[in-house]
Design a protein around this motif. Sequence first.
Motif, PDB file in Angstrom:
ATOM      1  N   GLY A 181       0.844  -1.186   0.000  1.00 55.10           N
ATOM      2  CA  GLY A 181       0.000   0.000   0.000  1.00 55.10           C
ATOM      3  C   GLY A 181       0.877   1.232   0.000  1.00 55.10           C
ATOM      4  O   GLY A 181       1.723   1.401   0.874  1.00 55.10           O
ATOM      5  N   ASN A 182       0.717   2.067  -1.001  1.00 52.61           N
ATOM      6  CA  ASN A 182       1.549   3.260  -1.125  1.00 52.61           C
ATOM      7  C   ASN A 182       0.695   4.375  -1.695  1.00 52.61           C
ATOM      8  O   ASN A 182       0.193   4.269  -2.818  1.00 52.61           O
ATOM      9  N   ILE A 183       0.524   5.430  -0.928  1.00 57.93           N
ATOM     10  CA  ILE A 183      -0.338   6.534  -1.340  1.00 57.93           C
ATOM     11  C   ILE A 183       0.165   7.213  -2.608  1.00 57.93           C
ATOM     12  O   ILE A 183      -0.595   7.847  -3.340  1.00 57.93           O
ATOM     13  N   ASN A 184       1.454   7.043  -2.914  1.00 52.68           N
ATOM     14  CA  ASN A 184       2.048   7.688  -4.086  1.00 52.68           C
ATOM     15  C   ASN A 184       2.159   6.765  -5.302  1.00 52.68           C
ATOM     16  O   ASN A 184       2.605   7.189  -6.361  1.00 52.68           O
ATOM     17  N   GLU A 185       1.783   5.497  -5.160  1.00 52.85           N
ATOM     18  CA  GLU A 185       1.849   4.543  -6.263  1.00 52.85           C
ATOM     19  C   GLU A 185       0.482   3.881  -6.418  1.00 52.85           C
ATOM     20  O   GLU A 185       0.042   3.143  -5.537  1.00 52.85           O
ATOM     21  N   VAL A 186      -0.188   4.148  -7.518  1.00 51.26           N
ATOM     22  CA  VAL A 186      -1.526   3.594  -7.743  1.00 51.26           C
ATOM     23  C   VAL A 186      -1.381   2.259  -8.476  1.00 51.26           C
ATOM     24  O   VAL A 186      -1.296   2.204  -9.701  1.00 51.26           O
ATOM     25  N   ILE A 187      -1.334   1.180  -7.717  1.00 50.50           N
ATOM     26  CA  ILE A 187      -1.281  -0.164  -8.288  1.00 50.50           C
ATOM     27  C   ILE A 187      -2.651  -0.802  -8.091  1.00 50.50           C
ATOM     28  O   ILE A 187      -3.136  -0.932  -6.968  1.00 50.50           O
ATOM     29  N   THR A 188      -3.278  -1.188  -9.194  1.00 48.42           N
ATOM     30  CA  THR A 188      -4.674  -1.630  -9.126  1.00 48.42           C
ATOM     31  C   THR A 188      -4.836  -3.135  -9.010  1.00 48.42           C
ATOM     32  O   THR A 188      -5.776  -3.608  -8.380  1.00 48.42           O
ATOM     33  N   LYS A 189      -3.959  -3.915  -9.615  1.00 48.60           N
ATOM     34  CA  LYS A 189      -4.066  -5.375  -9.571  1.00 48.60           C
ATOM     35  C   LYS A 189      -2.684  -5.974  -9.388  1.00 48.60           C
ATOM     36  O   LYS A 189      -1.680  -5.400  -9.825  1.00 48.60           O
ATOM     37  N   MET A 190      -2.647  -7.175  -8.780  1.00 48.66           N
ATOM     38  CA  MET A 190      -1.376  -7.827  -8.548  1.00 48.66           C
ATOM     39  C   MET A 190      -1.476  -9.308  -8.895  1.00 48.66           C
ATOM     40  O   MET A 190      -2.533  -9.926  -8.781  1.00 48.66           O
ATOM     41  N   LEU A 191      -0.343  -9.850  -9.351  1.00 48.90           N
ATOM     42  CA  LEU A 191      -0.206 -11.276  -9.635  1.00 48.90           C
ATOM     43  C   LEU A 191       1.098 -11.735  -9.010  1.00 48.90           C
ATOM     44  O   LEU A 191       2.153 -11.154  -9.266  1.00 48.90           O
ATOM     45  N   GLN A 248       8.793 -15.198  -4.409  1.00 52.07           N
ATOM     46  CA  GLN A 248       9.488 -13.970  -4.052  1.00 52.07           C
ATOM     47  C   GLN A 248       9.065 -12.743  -4.839  1.00 52.07           C
ATOM     48  O   GLN A 248       9.409 -11.627  -4.462  1.00 52.07           O
ATOM     49  N   SER A 249       8.327 -12.895  -5.929  1.00 53.82           N
ATOM     50  CA  SER A 249       8.044 -11.755  -6.796  1.00 53.82           C
ATOM     51  C   SER A 249       6.545 -11.547  -6.989  1.00 53.82           C
ATOM     52  O   SER A 249       5.750 -12.478  -6.861  1.00 53.82           O
ATOM     53  N   ALA A 250       6.193 -10.315  -7.297  1.00 54.03           N
ATOM     54  CA  ALA A 250       4.811  -9.978  -7.618  1.00 54.03           C
ATOM     55  C   ALA A 250       4.808  -8.972  -8.763  1.00 54.03           C
ATOM     56  O   ALA A 250       5.719  -8.155  -8.899  1.00 54.03           O
ATOM     57  N   ILE A 251       3.779  -9.056  -9.597  1.00 58.59           N
ATOM     58  CA  ILE A 251       3.585  -8.127 -10.708  1.00 58.59           C
ATOM     59  C   ILE A 251       2.420  -7.217 -10.362  1.00 58.59           C
ATOM     60  O   ILE A 251       1.378  -7.678  -9.877  1.00 58.59           O
ATOM     61  N   GLY A 252       2.574  -5.926 -10.593  1.00 60.23           N
ATOM     62  CA  GLY A 252       1.506  -4.982 -10.335  1.00 60.23           C
ATOM     63  C   GLY A 252       1.184  -4.158 -11.566  1.00 60.23           C
ATOM     64  O   GLY A 252       2.078  -3.829 -12.358  1.00 60.23           O
ATOM     65  N   LEU A 253      -0.096  -3.837 -11.750  1.00 63.55           N
ATOM     66  CA  LEU A 253      -0.530  -2.938 -12.822  1.00 63.55           C
ATOM     67  C   LEU A 253      -0.634  -1.540 -12.228  1.00 63.55           C
ATOM     68  O   LEU A 253      -1.469  -1.297 -11.356  1.00 63.55           O
ATOM     69  N   ARG A 254       0.232  -0.639 -12.678  1.00 70.45           N
ATOM     70  CA  ARG A 254       0.291   0.716 -12.120  1.00 70.45           C
ATOM     71  C   ARG A 254      -0.473   1.695 -13.010  1.00 70.45           C
ATOM     72  O   ARG A 254      -0.348   1.673 -14.230  1.00 70.45           O
ATOM     73  N   LYS A 266      -6.125   8.193 -14.403  1.00 73.61           N
ATOM     74  CA  LYS A 266      -7.217   7.302 -14.774  1.00 73.61           C
ATOM     75  C   LYS A 266      -6.838   6.283 -15.846  1.00 73.61           C
ATOM     76  O   LYS A 266      -7.714   5.556 -16.329  1.00 73.61           O
ATOM     77  N   ILE A 267      -5.584   6.201 -16.225  1.00 73.45           N
ATOM     78  CA  ILE A 267      -5.215   5.275 -17.292  1.00 73.45           C
ATOM     79  C   ILE A 267      -4.057   4.378 -16.848  1.00 73.45           C
ATOM     80  O   ILE A 267      -3.235   4.766 -16.026  1.00 73.45           O
ATOM     81  N   PRO A 268      -3.985   3.148 -17.388  1.00 70.43           N
ATOM     82  CA  PRO A 268      -2.870   2.256 -17.064  1.00 70.43           C
ATOM     83  C   PRO A 268      -1.539   2.871 -17.516  1.00 70.43           C
ATOM     84  O   PRO A 268      -1.422   3.364 -18.640  1.00 70.43           O
ATOM     85  N   LYS A 269      -0.564   2.844 -16.628  1.00 70.01           N
ATOM     86  CA  LYS A 269       0.736   3.433 -16.913  1.00 70.01           C
ATOM     87  C   LYS A 269       1.759   2.375 -17.323  1.00 70.01           C
ATOM     88  O   LYS A 269       2.362   2.461 -18.377  1.00 70.01           O
ATOM     89  N   ASP A 270       1.958   1.370 -16.474  1.00 64.74           N
ATOM     90  CA  ASP A 270       2.943   0.338 -16.775  1.00 64.74           C
ATOM     91  C   ASP A 270       2.767  -0.849 -15.839  1.00 64.74           C
ATOM     92  O   ASP A 270       1.923  -0.839 -14.947  1.00 64.74           O
ATOM     93  N   LEU A 271       3.556  -1.889 -16.094  1.00 67.27           N
ATOM     94  CA  LEU A 271       3.651  -3.017 -15.182  1.00 67.27           C
ATOM     95  C   LEU A 271       4.878  -2.820 -14.313  1.00 67.27           C
ATOM     96  O   LEU A 271       5.916  -2.361 -14.793  1.00 67.27           O
ATOM     97  N   VAL A 272       4.774  -3.179 -13.041  1.00 70.92           N
ATOM     98  CA  VAL A 272       5.909  -3.055 -12.141  1.00 70.92           C
ATOM     99  C   VAL A 272       6.223  -4.418 -11.533  1.00 70.92           C
ATOM    100  O   VAL A 272       5.334  -5.265 -11.369  1.00 70.92           O
ATOM    101  N   LEU A 273       7.478  -4.623 -11.204  1.00 76.90           N
ATOM    102  CA  LEU A 273       7.940  -5.843 -10.547  1.00 76.90           C
ATOM    103  C   LEU A 273       8.325  -5.522  -9.112  1.00 76.90           C
ATOM    104  O   LEU A 273       9.119  -4.610  -8.868  1.00 76.90           O
ATOM    105  N   LEU A 293      -3.439 -10.785 -16.724  1.00 79.23           N
ATOM    106  CA  LEU A 293      -2.104 -11.275 -16.385  1.00 79.23           C
ATOM    107  C   LEU A 293      -2.263 -12.763 -16.104  1.00 79.23           C
ATOM    108  O   LEU A 293      -2.973 -13.154 -15.178  1.00 79.23           O
ATOM    109  N   VAL A 294      -1.599 -13.600 -16.897  1.00 76.02           N
ATOM    110  CA  VAL A 294      -1.807 -15.041 -16.840  1.00 76.02           C
ATOM    111  C   VAL A 294      -0.491 -15.735 -16.541  1.00 76.02           C
ATOM    112  O   VAL A 294       0.471 -15.612 -17.319  1.00 76.02           O
ATOM    113  N   GLN A 295      -0.419 -16.439 -15.422  1.00 80.31           N
ATOM    114  CA  GLN A 295       0.808 -17.163 -15.087  1.00 80.31           C
ATOM    115  C   GLN A 295       0.958 -18.363 -15.997  1.00 80.31           C
ATOM    116  O   GLN A 295       0.020 -19.121 -16.237  1.00 80.31           O
ATOM    117  N   ALA A 296       2.186 -18.551 -16.522  1.00 84.62           N
ATOM    118  CA  ALA A 296       2.465 -19.653 -17.436  1.00 84.62           C
ATOM    119  C   ALA A 296       3.433 -20.667 -16.843  1.00 84.62           C
ATOM    120  O   ALA A 296       3.430 -21.834 -17.221  1.00 84.62           O
TER     121      ALA A 296
END
Length: 348
Positions: free
Chosen positions: A42-52, A57-63, A67-74, A108-111
């Motif tokens: 949870g970060n008031i300065n980073e709007v991450i809407t979904k996580m996988l 050890q790792s997670a993917i977030g949709l930032r 109002k628009i998707p910016k990028d994927l973060v690791l 986001l689909v895990q393979a």
Amino acid sequence: MMRFPRTLLYIFATQFLGIFAMANSDSLSKEVKPTLENLYYGNINEVITKMLWIGDQSAIGLRYNEKIPKDLVLLNRNKLIVDSLSFNEMFLEGYDKQSGRFNSIDGLVQASENEFLVIHSHGTTILEINQDKLDVNIKQLEKRKPAIEDKYLKGYSLVQLEKYTIGYRVESNKYLSSADFWVYDWENKKHVIYLDSQHSEASKNWYWKLKGTPEAYSTASIYRHNIIQTRDGFIFNLPLKNRFLKFSKATGAIQGYTFPELEKKNQAWFAFYDWKLDRVFPILDTGKEYRVYSLDRELKNFYYLASSTEQPFGVMDGKVYLREIEFKEKNKTWFCNHYLVDLYPKLD
């Protein structure tokens, strides 16, 4: 004369198996709540809407950016953002951050343990996590159309998933109520069809909240959120028809599973998959709360585990994924808190 690959129609005659009675008492279940103890990010300065979550050890977030998707973060094992990848810059020529244009990321689909697929407006991209870096294995899977009858292509949107193509019927500017779809296996040249429109509607609830969220939903995203890859195939959620389908890569067939009858049409079932435990976890939206169940490996018996007032977005390693949206500045801006809450008792 064009020869079409063998199309499997026998799935319409396949018996939809009712999921049998719950084996445990409600008294053994618990209420799961988002707390500081189980806050993952949870970060008031980073709007991450979904996580996988990928591996241990790792997670993917949709930032998002406003109002628009910016990028994927690791995020690494310390829950710190260590890398990012902009799908807007990758696919939108001459991309300008101020233009308002964006490439919609619908899934986001895990393979595998360190590889996942990103389903977006321009196709499907395969990414790999390699030492705290997001590596692009394949920028865009080839947009292939199988040699099948035109009636299964016209009016259908296609999703490329490596060795498989999924086609589903869409109507522009209208949410899907009957997801007629098919799966094409490129290796075995098999074409399996499911006509959801032949089944009567049991619910008015898509499970995903279409109102009260700053995220945008479309016909495409609603259906693509309902596709979940498993270790041996795919799960297709059909909440309006009170069932889910399981496609087996081994047999190339689709099997349907009907949930218990709903009491009201504002209720809905949705099946999530835990990649690490290789198990299906159905969720019942009662209209007042969400009830979390575990389904056995034979997909016959299920067990009531927990309830929550917050909507589950998935299950990972026996933990339910909850999310809270917090608005600030008189609802002009917002951010999300992400929680992983244990469904099973901790063993000392």
